[in-house]
Design an enzyme around this catalytic site. Sequence first.
Site, PDB file in Angstrom:
ATOM      1  N   LYS A 205      32.280   9.598  25.572  1.00  0.00           N
ATOM      2  CA  LYS A 205      33.584   9.434  26.217  1.00  0.00           C
ATOM      3  C   LYS A 205      34.278   8.236  25.582  1.00  0.00           C
ATOM      4  O   LYS A 205      33.770   7.113  25.613  1.00  0.00           O
ATOM      5  CB  LYS A 205      33.425   9.215  27.722  1.00  0.00           C
ATOM      6  CG  LYS A 205      34.757   9.053  28.453  1.00  0.00           C
ATOM      7  CD  LYS A 205      34.522   8.869  29.943  1.00  0.00           C
ATOM      8  CE  LYS A 205      35.831   8.691  30.702  1.00  0.00           C
ATOM      9  NZ  LYS A 205      35.623   8.507  32.144  1.00  0.00           N
ATOM     10  N   ARG A 215      44.883   9.328  35.589  1.00  0.00           N
ATOM     11  CA  ARG A 215      44.861   8.154  36.459  1.00  0.00           C
ATOM     12  C   ARG A 215      46.011   8.182  37.455  1.00  0.00           C
ATOM     13  O   ARG A 215      45.877   7.730  38.589  1.00  0.00           O
ATOM     14  CB  ARG A 215      44.873   6.884  35.610  1.00  0.00           C
ATOM     15  CG  ARG A 215      43.564   6.697  34.842  1.00  0.00           C
ATOM     16  CD  ARG A 215      43.606   5.565  33.841  1.00  0.00           C
ATOM     17  NE  ARG A 215      42.347   5.486  33.103  1.00  0.00           N
ATOM     18  CZ  ARG A 215      42.194   4.885  31.941  1.00  0.00           C
ATOM     19  NH1 ARG A 215      43.239   4.288  31.369  1.00  0.00           N
ATOM     20  NH2 ARG A 215      41.019   4.865  31.340  1.00  0.00           N
ATOM     21  N   LYS A 228      38.902  -0.432  29.468  1.00  0.00           N
ATOM     22  CA  LYS A 228      37.532   0.067  29.562  1.00  0.00           C
ATOM     23  C   LYS A 228      36.808   0.068  28.222  1.00  0.00           C
ATOM     24  O   LYS A 228      35.807   0.757  28.041  1.00  0.00           O
ATOM     25  CB  LYS A 228      37.540   1.473  30.174  1.00  0.00           C
ATOM     26  CG  LYS A 228      38.185   1.513  31.556  1.00  0.00           C
ATOM     27  CD  LYS A 228      38.016   2.859  32.238  1.00  0.00           C
ATOM     28  CE  LYS A 228      38.614   2.846  33.633  1.00  0.00           C
ATOM     29  NZ  LYS A 228      38.324   4.063  34.416  1.00  0.00           N
ATOM     30  N   GLU A 244      24.666   8.162  21.237  1.00  0.00           N
ATOM     31  CA  GLU A 244      24.865   8.293  22.679  1.00  0.00           C
ATOM     32  C   GLU A 244      24.290   9.611  23.197  1.00  0.00           C
ATOM     33  O   GLU A 244      23.600   9.655  24.226  1.00  0.00           O
ATOM     34  CB  GLU A 244      26.360   8.215  23.019  1.00  0.00           C
ATOM     35  CG  GLU A 244      26.983   6.841  22.879  1.00  0.00           C
ATOM     36  CD  GLU A 244      26.701   5.951  24.084  1.00  0.00           C
ATOM     37  OE1 GLU A 244      25.885   6.326  24.950  1.00  0.00           O
ATOM     38  OE2 GLU A 244      27.310   4.866  24.148  1.00  0.00           O
ATOM     39  N   LYS A 259      34.722  13.729  25.337  1.00  0.00           N
ATOM     40  CA  LYS A 259      36.002  13.530  26.020  1.00  0.00           C
ATOM     41  C   LYS A 259      36.741  12.386  25.351  1.00  0.00           C
ATOM     42  O   LYS A 259      36.131  11.326  25.137  1.00  0.00           O
ATOM     43  CB  LYS A 259      35.743  13.201  27.502  1.00  0.00           C
ATOM     44  CG  LYS A 259      37.012  13.000  28.332  1.00  0.00           C
ATOM     45  CD  LYS A 259      36.648  12.645  29.764  1.00  0.00           C
ATOM     46  CE  LYS A 259      37.919  12.447  30.596  1.00  0.00           C
ATOM     47  NZ  LYS A 259      37.616  12.045  31.979  1.00  0.00           N
ATOM     48  N   SER A 285      43.949  15.183  30.580  1.00  0.00           N
ATOM     49  CA  SER A 285      45.284  15.252  31.166  1.00  0.00           C
ATOM     50  C   SER A 285      46.394  15.044  30.156  1.00  0.00           C
ATOM     51  O   SER A 285      47.425  15.734  30.189  1.00  0.00           O
ATOM     52  CB  SER A 285      45.401  14.216  32.283  1.00  0.00           C
ATOM     53  OG  SER A 285      45.165  12.901  31.779  1.00  0.00           O
ATOM     54  N   TYR A 324      42.799  22.073  32.539  1.00  0.00           N
ATOM     55  CA  TYR A 324      43.740  22.309  33.625  1.00  0.00           C
ATOM     56  C   TYR A 324      44.475  23.638  33.439  1.00  0.00           C
ATOM     57  O   TYR A 324      45.132  24.117  34.356  1.00  0.00           O
ATOM     58  CB  TYR A 324      44.733  21.148  33.710  1.00  0.00           C
ATOM     59  CG  TYR A 324      44.045  19.822  33.934  1.00  0.00           C
ATOM     60  CD1 TYR A 324      43.605  19.448  35.198  1.00  0.00           C
ATOM     61  CD2 TYR A 324      43.790  18.959  32.867  1.00  0.00           C
ATOM     62  CE1 TYR A 324      42.944  18.242  35.404  1.00  0.00           C
ATOM     63  CE2 TYR A 324      43.135  17.751  33.061  1.00  0.00           C
ATOM     64  CZ  TYR A 324      42.701  17.402  34.323  1.00  0.00           C
ATOM     65  OH  TYR A 324      42.037  16.216  34.512  1.00  0.00           O
TER      66      TYR A 324
END
Length: 336
Positions: A205, A215, A228, A244, A259, A285, A324
């Site tokens: 990610k 968000r 982040k 990872e 992602k 998104s 979505y």
Amino acid sequence: MTQLSSAFGTYPAVRLRRNRADDWTRRLVAENSLSSDDLIWPIFLKEGSGKSEAVSSMPGQVRVSLNELTDHVGRAVELGIPAIALFPATPVEKKDSEGSEAVNPDNLMCSAARVLKSTYPALGLIGDVALDPYTDHGHDGVIRGGQVANDESIEVLARQAVIQAQAGIDTIAPSDMMDGRIGQIRAALDHAGLIDTRLMSYAAKYASGFYGPFRDALGSSGALKGDKRTYQMDPANSDEALREVALDLREGADMVMVKPGMPYLDIIQRVKTTFAVPTFAYQVSGEYSMIKGAIDHGWLDPDKVILEALMAFKRAGCSGILTYFAVEAAARLKRG
């Protein structure tokens, strides 16, 4: 390229357009296919019993309350979408610095899981495990000494995973990117007797700019203090993604995710080629809103670009896609 041409012949004896000449031929030689079986629909939940609320930065998407949830999801079930992913918009008054609401067995996520399992027992439920929907600082873990504390955060995440699974979540999807969280969550689930609960790790990610509308949907965009980048991956890195994924598989992940999606197709392909495990992507998104915005302005044809964008994930090696567009795509696929 010269070696390939030598092995397969050259023009004019070879004319690749022959296999593109008719619909039936194109269908026979298609290297990848897309169906409703490949789709996971992310859904935003909201407290209360009122009507759904539109997400302004994600045209066509809504926050849905529990009293409307079964009707909202019914269309996806009818279209054969195998699973949905749940994301709660937690009211400000229930947020704190420790993300305490995340481990409330009656929180919005757990309540939604119980409602859906009672109505659609065969529908797969994927639960987001992270603290950012529940913290007043917007981070995915707890803050200690001004930093997101890895090990203390994992302890909370493991408890969060157990209560979600006990409520009916089939697949725990940790999206926090804390080191070692997959192993500790797996151990906690097994200790609670939840050995059949799957783990879909957000293994790679990235600290991306494409998450903004998400968000907004959760009401956390203004809450985030700082960024982040100390725990999400640097967009410049590719080899690190493989490390990872390897670590998460070793710790017990059943499936892995990359992602965002389309800007990271190269990562998806590397993960699938290297590990040959169920690999998923999240068409996030920002990706959705860019495509949807262009469609709504008449700049792109929805009959072409929605399925084309999703096919790109399959071509890269995805087992499935969180999108979505899931319901709209499944309807288009059904029409043929």
